[in-house]
Design a protein around this motif. Structure first.
Motif, PDB file in Angstrom:
ATOM      1  N   GLY A   1      49.866  25.723  37.982  1.00 20.35           N
ATOM      2  CA  GLY A   1      48.658  25.043  37.523  1.00 20.35           C
ATOM      3  C   GLY A   1      47.378  25.810  37.814  1.00 20.35           C
ATOM      4  N   LYS A   2      47.440  26.730  38.788  1.00 21.03           N
ATOM      5  CA  LYS A   2      46.250  27.495  39.152  1.00 21.03           C
ATOM      6  C   LYS A   2      46.214  28.887  38.528  1.00 21.03           C
ATOM      7  CE  LYS A   2      45.612  25.124  43.583  1.00 21.03           C
ATOM      8  NZ  LYS A   2      45.504  25.276  45.055  1.00 21.03           N
ATOM      9  N   VAL A   3      47.289  29.270  37.851  1.00 22.61           N
ATOM     10  CA  VAL A   3      47.360  30.612  37.269  1.00 22.61           C
ATOM     11  C   VAL A   3      46.237  30.836  36.265  1.00 22.61           C
ATOM     12  CG1 VAL A   3      48.728  32.121  35.761  1.00 22.61           C
ATOM     13  CG2 VAL A   3      49.828  30.916  37.654  1.00 22.61           C
ATOM     14  N   LEU A   4      45.968  29.854  35.437  1.00 22.29           N
ATOM     15  CA  LEU A   4      44.979  30.001  34.381  1.00 22.29           C
ATOM     16  C   LEU A   4      43.591  30.306  34.919  1.00 22.29           C
ATOM     17  CD1 LEU A   4      44.507  29.818  31.305  1.00 22.29           C
ATOM     18  CD2 LEU A   4      44.026  27.382  31.613  1.00 22.29           C
ATOM     19  N   PHE A   5      43.227  29.712  36.056  1.00 23.19           N
ATOM     20  CA  PHE A   5      41.868  29.872  36.568  1.00 23.19           C
ATOM     21  C   PHE A   5      41.769  30.897  37.700  1.00 23.19           C
ATOM     22  CE2 PHE A   5      42.203  25.540  34.888  1.00 23.19           C
ATOM     23  CZ  PHE A   5      41.159  25.542  33.975  1.00 23.19           C
ATOM     24  N   ASN A   6      42.797  31.016  38.527  1.00 22.65           N
ATOM     25  CA  ASN A   6      42.702  31.881  39.700  1.00 22.65           C
ATOM     26  C   ASN A   6      43.178  33.308  39.476  1.00 22.65           C
ATOM     27  OD1 ASN A   6      41.877  29.545  40.843  1.00 22.65           O
ATOM     28  ND2 ASN A   6      43.450  29.430  42.423  1.00 22.65           N
ATOM     29  N   SER A   7      44.022  33.521  38.459  1.00 22.00           N
ATOM     30  CA  SER A   7      44.605  34.846  38.280  1.00 22.00           C
ATOM     31  C   SER A   7      43.550  35.907  37.982  1.00 22.00           C
ATOM     32  CB  SER A   7      45.643  34.817  37.155  1.00 22.00           C
ATOM     33  OG  SER A   7      45.059  34.363  35.949  1.00 22.00           O
ATOM     34  N   LEU A   8      42.527  35.560  37.216  1.00 20.44           N
ATOM     35  CA  LEU A   8      41.493  36.533  36.871  1.00 20.44           C
ATOM     36  C   LEU A   8      40.688  36.961  38.094  1.00 20.44           C
ATOM     37  CD1 LEU A   8      40.231  35.049  33.481  1.00 20.44           C
ATOM     38  CD2 LEU A   8      41.671  37.059  33.827  1.00 20.44           C
ATOM     39  N   LYS A   9      40.642  36.091  39.107  1.00 21.21           N
ATOM     40  CA  LYS A   9      39.930  36.436  40.341  1.00 21.21           C
ATOM     41  C   LYS A   9      40.808  37.267  41.276  1.00 21.21           C
ATOM     42  CE  LYS A   9      37.398  32.042  40.191  1.00 21.21           C
ATOM     43  NZ  LYS A   9      37.134  30.774  40.907  1.00 21.21           N
ATOM     44  N   VAL A  10      42.109  36.916  41.315  1.00 22.15           N
ATOM     45  CA  VAL A  10      43.023  37.563  42.258  1.00 22.15           C
ATOM     46  C   VAL A  10      43.606  38.854  41.688  1.00 22.15           C
ATOM     47  CG1 VAL A  10      45.152  37.277  43.583  1.00 22.15           C
ATOM     48  CG2 VAL A  10      43.579  35.349  43.315  1.00 22.15           C
ATOM     49  N   LEU A  11      44.007  38.810  40.426  1.00 28.65           N
ATOM     50  CA  LEU A  11      44.639  39.965  39.779  1.00 28.65           C
ATOM     51  C   LEU A  11      43.612  40.655  38.886  1.00 28.65           C
ATOM     52  CD1 LEU A  11      47.922  38.101  38.738  1.00 28.65           C
ATOM     53  CD2 LEU A  11      47.551  39.455  40.810  1.00 28.65           C
ATOM     54  N   GLN A  12      42.904  41.587  39.445  1.00 20.68           N
ATOM     55  CA  GLN A  12      41.773  42.189  38.733  1.00 20.68           C
ATOM     56  C   GLN A  12      42.173  43.369  37.844  1.00 20.68           C
ATOM     57  OE1 GLN A  12      38.744  43.067  41.638  1.00 20.68           O
ATOM     58  NE2 GLN A  12      38.445  40.911  42.180  1.00 20.68           N
ATOM     59  N   ASP A  13      43.346  43.944  38.086  1.00 20.01           N
ATOM     60  CA  ASP A  13      43.788  45.080  37.285  1.00 20.01           C
ATOM     61  C   ASP A  13      44.697  44.583  36.153  1.00 20.01           C
ATOM     62  OD1 ASP A  13      44.551  47.471  36.203  1.00 20.01           O
ATOM     63  OD2 ASP A  13      45.566  48.236  38.003  1.00 20.01           O
ATOM     64  N   GLU A  14      44.189  44.575  34.944  1.00 16.39           N
ATOM     65  CA  GLU A  14      44.962  44.079  33.814  1.00 16.39           C
ATOM     66  C   GLU A  14      46.076  45.037  33.398  1.00 16.39           C
ATOM     67  OE1 GLU A  14      42.285  43.202  30.648  1.00 16.39           O
ATOM     68  OE2 GLU A  14      41.422  41.443  31.639  1.00 16.39           O
ATOM     69  N   ASP A  15      46.033  46.269  33.878  1.00 17.43           N
ATOM     70  CA  ASP A  15      47.079  47.251  33.553  1.00 17.43           C
ATOM     71  C   ASP A  15      48.188  47.289  34.595  1.00 17.43           C
ATOM     72  OD1 ASP A  15      45.814  48.152  31.195  1.00 17.43           O
ATOM     73  OD2 ASP A  15      44.451  49.401  32.373  1.00 17.43           O
ATOM     74  N   ALA A  16      48.039  46.554  35.673  1.00 21.20           N
ATOM     75  CA  ALA A  16      49.048  46.553  36.744  1.00 21.20           C
ATOM     76  C   ALA A  16      50.357  45.943  36.247  1.00 21.20           C
ATOM     77  CB  ALA A  16      48.531  45.774  37.945  1.00 21.20           C
TER      78      ALA A  16
END
Length: 323
Positions: free
Chosen positions: A260-275
């Motif tokens: 439920g938190k992936v949609l909002f928190n992932s952009l803050k935690v996972l900053q490298d979109e190529d990882a």
């Protein structure tokens, strides 16, 4: 004594049929968790079938063998549960239930196929039926439907799954992982697979099939090799609090957040979109949807762990205490 053999045969029949029948019961009950409640029985399906047949044969032998004449003043009456009638009913029930994998998927959409039950996976084939139907239709350019497996692997019948496997990613690390996956497909590493991945709910199973068309499943052996070789990957644990068992997969970079938190928190935690991101959950269902969400958010190299943490543990791979 004979009624014990009959009851044993009845119990063995039910146990042997649970994996393949439970998806149907789940639809009737409206419960998505019911389908996986008896998944642990799936690997023993074939053994239970043989055991049921042997018990039934012995029960009939015991019932039909000539009895020794014994002089007795009393006239004992045979109870119904020890009678040939009840044994015949149990035998008929056993035949219907044990043959269910042969005809169930032709009557019920959510029923596992005979092949999946025989191999101890008991997977529903909603997705494969859907794909087979799509492949059987002529293309818009007037091409005839494919008739052989080799034809279906050619354009325009090439499946989305093949496209996923053949699309070479950009980036050095993503390419390394791509090659790991390619080698695993060529020479699969044997490991204990989680049984009964179907939910028994046709709409949900269709949605799962659609997600698998855009998200590639990473088998536990591939993840193990990546971690052993200290490759740069990111693990994302999306298990709910109630699904955690105090254990987790050890990795240099790992994060934990509920689906439920992936949609909002992932952009803050996972900053490298190529990882290279490998998402996992308890059984590999929630992680599939979480990985699809990350894909929608722009992350390019997203996988989900096939079978989840349960498959990882069944394969005998190590876990560490969760902090």
């Amino acid at each position: 004594m004979s009624n014990k053999k009959i009851i044993t045969a009845l119990g063995a029949t039910i146990a042997a049929s649970l994996c393949c029948v439970t998806p149907i019961l789940a639809v009737l009950a409206g419960s998505s968790t019911l389908a996986s409640s008896f998944s642990w029985l799936a690997p023993y399906h074939n053994y239970l079938v043989v055991f049921t047949i042997l018990v039934l044969l012995y029960a009939w032998y015991d019932k039909l063998k000539p009895l020794k004449e014994v002089e007795c003043a009393c006239d004992e009456k045979e109870g119904f549960f020890s009678s040939k009638t009840f044994l015949a009913i149990v035998t008929l029930f056993a035949v219907i239930m044990l043959s269910f994998p042969q005809w169930g998927d032709k009557v019920f959409v959510s029923a596992p196929s005979a092949k999946s039950c025989a191999t101890g996976t008991c997977e529903t084939e909603v997705g494969s039926k859907k794909e087979a139907k799509a492949n059987s239709l002529p293309s818009k350019q007037g091409e005839s439907a494919c008739e052989t497996e080799s034809d279906c692997n050619k354009k325009p019948f090439k499946t989305v799954e093949n496209t996923l496997h053949s699309k070479v990613p950009e980036g050095e690390q993503a390419l390394k992982v791509f090659n790991y996956m390619k080698r695993e497909r060529t020479n699969p590493t044997p490991y204990k697979q989680v049984a009964c991945t179907g939910t028994g709910l046709a709409k949900l199973d269709n949605s799962i099939a659609e997600k698998r068309e855009i998200i590639e499943e990473m088998p536990p052996p591939v993840l193990k090799k990546l971690l052993d070789d200290e490759e740069e990957i990111v693990l994302l644990d999306v298990r709910e609090a109630g699904h955690k068992n105090g254990q987790t997969i050890d990795a240099f970079e790992s994060h934990s957040m509920t689906y439920g938190k992936v949609l909002f928190n992932s952009l803050k935690v996972l900053q490298d979109e190529d990882a290279v991101i490998v998402v996992y959950s308890k059984l590999g269902l929630i992680s599939l949807f979480a990985a699809a969400t990350l894909k929608d958010l722009g992350y390019k190299n997203v996988y989900h762990l096939k079978g989840g943490l349960k498959a990882w543990e069944l394969a005998g791979y190590p876990t560490v205490d969760e902090e």
